[in-house]
Design an enzyme around this catalytic site. Structure first.
Site, PDB file in Angstrom:
ATOM      1  N   ASP A  18       0.794  -1.307  -0.016  1.00 60.62           N
ATOM      2  CA  ASP A  18       0.077  -0.056   0.059  1.00 60.62           C
ATOM      3  C   ASP A  18       0.898   1.138   0.121  1.00 60.62           C
ATOM      4  OD1 ASP A  18      -2.325   1.534   0.052  1.00 60.62           O
ATOM      5  OD2 ASP A  18      -2.774   1.424   2.185  1.00 60.62           O
ATOM      6  N   ASN A  20       1.356   3.397  -3.094  1.00 59.68           N
ATOM      7  CA  ASN A  20       2.070   3.823  -3.975  1.00 59.68           C
ATOM      8  C   ASN A  20       1.443   5.230  -4.677  1.00 59.68           C
ATOM      9  OD1 ASN A  20       3.196   1.542  -4.281  1.00 59.68           O
ATOM     10  ND2 ASN A  20       1.755   0.589  -6.051  1.00 59.68           N
ATOM     11  N   GLY A  21       0.066   5.547  -4.287  1.00 63.69           N
ATOM     12  CA  GLY A  21      -0.508   6.686  -4.944  1.00 63.69           C
ATOM     13  C   GLY A  21      -0.307   7.793  -3.982  1.00 63.69           C
ATOM     14  N   HIS A  35       2.843   3.321  -8.924  1.00 60.16           N
ATOM     15  CA  HIS A  35       2.784   1.960  -9.240  1.00 60.16           C
ATOM     16  C   HIS A  35       4.072   1.374 -10.041  1.00 60.16           C
ATOM     17  CE1 HIS A  35      -1.242   1.883  -7.736  1.00 60.16           C
ATOM     18  NE2 HIS A  35      -1.921   2.783  -8.620  1.00 60.16           N
ATOM     19  N   ASN A  66     -10.644  -3.023  -6.702  1.00 62.18           N
ATOM     20  CA  ASN A  66      -9.581  -2.171  -7.580  1.00 62.18           C
ATOM     21  C   ASN A  66     -10.169  -1.896  -8.963  1.00 62.18           C
ATOM     22  OD1 ASN A  66      -6.478  -2.999  -6.105  1.00 62.18           O
ATOM     23  ND2 ASN A  66      -7.904  -1.242  -5.487  1.00 62.18           N
ATOM     24  N   ARG A 186       1.656  -5.147   5.977  1.00 57.93           N
ATOM     25  CA  ARG A 186       0.925  -3.979   5.103  1.00 57.93           C
ATOM     26  C   ARG A 186       1.971  -2.640   5.417  1.00 57.93           C
ATOM     27  NH1 ARG A 186      -5.194  -2.218   4.207  1.00 57.93           N
ATOM     28  NH2 ARG A 186      -4.708  -0.672   2.987  1.00 57.93           N
TER      29      ARG A 186
HETATM   30  C1  FPP Z   1      -2.169   0.093  -3.351  1.00 49.77           C
HETATM   31  O1  FPP Z   1      -1.600   1.590  -3.296  1.00 49.77           O
HETATM   32  C2  FPP Z   1      -1.444  -0.835  -4.420  1.00 49.77           C
HETATM   33  C3  FPP Z   1      -2.356  -1.150  -5.623  1.00 49.77           C
HETATM   34  C4  FPP Z   1      -3.465  -0.927  -5.535  1.00 49.77           C
HETATM   35  C5  FPP Z   1      -1.362  -2.108  -6.612  1.00 49.77           C
HETATM   36  C6  FPP Z   1      -0.196  -2.371  -6.370  1.00 49.77           C
HETATM   37  C7  FPP Z   1       0.736  -2.676  -7.486  1.00 49.77           C
HETATM   38  C8  FPP Z   1       1.981  -2.651  -7.544  1.00 49.77           C
HETATM   39  C9  FPP Z   1       2.673  -2.621  -6.403  1.00 49.77           C
HETATM   40  C10 FPP Z   1       2.310  -2.695  -8.907  1.00 49.77           C
HETATM   41  C11 FPP Z   1       2.285  -3.722  -9.894  1.00 49.77           C
HETATM   42  C12 FPP Z   1       2.659  -4.989  -9.298  1.00 49.77           C
HETATM   43  C13 FPP Z   1       3.348  -6.043  -9.644  1.00 49.77           C
HETATM   44  C14 FPP Z   1       3.059  -7.327  -8.974  1.00 49.77           C
HETATM   45  C15 FPP Z   1       4.253  -5.730 -10.544  1.00 49.77           C
HETATM   46  P1  FPP Z   1      -2.629   2.634  -3.510  1.00 49.77           P
HETATM   47  O2  FPP Z   1      -2.706   2.815  -5.039  1.00 49.77           O
HETATM   48  O3  FPP Z   1      -3.939   2.165  -3.028  1.00 49.77           O
HETATM   49  O4  FPP Z   1      -1.844   3.752  -2.672  1.00 49.77           O
HETATM   50  P2  FPP Z   1      -2.673   4.915  -1.708  1.00 49.77           P
HETATM   51  O5  FPP Z   1      -3.223   4.209  -0.628  1.00 49.77           O
HETATM   52  O6  FPP Z   1      -1.645   5.684  -1.258  1.00 49.77           O
HETATM   53  O7  FPP Z   1      -3.537   5.506  -2.860  1.00 49.77           O
END
Ligand code: FPP
Length: 248
Positions: A18, A20-21, A35, A66, A186
């Site tokens: 969790d 990335n965003g 991501h 998602n 997490r």
């Molecule tokens: C949650 O962070 C993450 C995801 C929904 C996607 C996870 C994907 C990757 C790590 C990259 C691709 C995967 C592989 C296996 C190559 P969020 O976007 O909800 O973050 P936030 O809560 O900060 O918005």
């Protein structure tokens, strides 16, 4: 760090990747760049887990929920997943890793599904580590599918209602072939399970790390593994009972 520094290594580690965003937002970048950075972390943490001798690593890469994200973000995530499966093919095969997937794989676009299924088949005989990607996955959805499979057998007369206990229901889950989940991590500081491995988490140790996934490094994984080694896992027993059983 080597496995000898970590005598109580978990057999099966799950990760809710969790943050990335938020990582992208902090840099005024589009969410997709978060991501992308997260995919680099996936590569490194997979390598580190294999080197340490962890038997099973399960990553929550895309949840059933998602699909409701903006169309561009979903499309970008699908491309990243495809790139990962294609680019990591040689490394996965050369390192004895078996690639698996959990979730409604049939919902994935062909650009992900086809290379994924090909690598699943090509790596099926590998035994060093199983890397499982949870894709279009939800814990409730997974349990519902298992319940349906059991119900079908009951209707067909091949399973008696009184034989359907927790072990039996668990055997219909796609995780039944994996070691029991020992440790769930997490990232990002959020303290929720978010529909990940709801059944399997029953006796897992939980760790919430205040680091965004793109910044999660091997050192953070090692810290989690060290902390795991200090936890007393009682599985419903008392400490005294555990001490007695280890004397035998
Ligand atoms: C949650 O962070 C993450 C995801 C929904 C996607 C996870 C994907 C990757 C790590 C990259 C691709 C995967 C592989 C296996 C190559 P969020 O976007 O909800 O973050 P936030 O809560 O900060 O918005």
């Amino acid at each position: 760090m080597t496995a000898t520094d970590l005598p109580d290594l978990p057999r099966h580690v799950g990760i809710i990747m969790d943050g990335n965003g938020r990582w992208a937002q902090l840099r005024d970048q589009p969410r997709l760049s978060g991501h992308k950075a997260g995919a680099e972390t996936v590569r490194d943490i997979t390598r580190a887990s294999r080197e340490l001798g962890i038997e099973a690593l399960t990553l929550y890469a895309f949840s059933s929920q998602n699909w409701a994200r903006p169309v561009d973000e979903v499309a970008g995530l699908m491309e990243l997943l495809r790139d990962f499966v294609i680019d990591e093919r040689a490394e996965i095969l050369d390192n004895g890793i078996r690639l698996e997937a959990l979730g409604e794989i049939e919902r994935l676009p062909a650009l992900v599904r086809e290379p994924l299924e090909e690598l699943r088949t090509a790596s099926a005989g590998n035994t060093k580590m199983v890397l499982t990607l949870a894709l279009s996955y939800g814990g409730r959805e997974s349990i519902t599918r298992a319940a349906r499979a059991a119900a079908r057998e009951i209707v067909a007369g091949t399973l008696r209602v009184e034989d359907l206990d927790a072990d039996k229901l668990g055997s219909y889950l796609p995780t039944a072939k994996l070691p029991a989940l020992d440790l769930l991590i997490r990232t990002s500081g959020e303290q929720r399970i978010s529909n990940f491995m709801l059944w399997e988490v029953a006796y897992a140790e939980l760790m919430f790390v205040d680091v965004l996934w793109p910044e999660f490094r091997r050192a953070h994984l090692y810290e989690c593994l060290k902390a795991y080694g200090t936890r007393e896992r009682r599985f419903g027993l008392t400490s005294a009972q555990l001490a007695d059983s280890s004397d035998v």
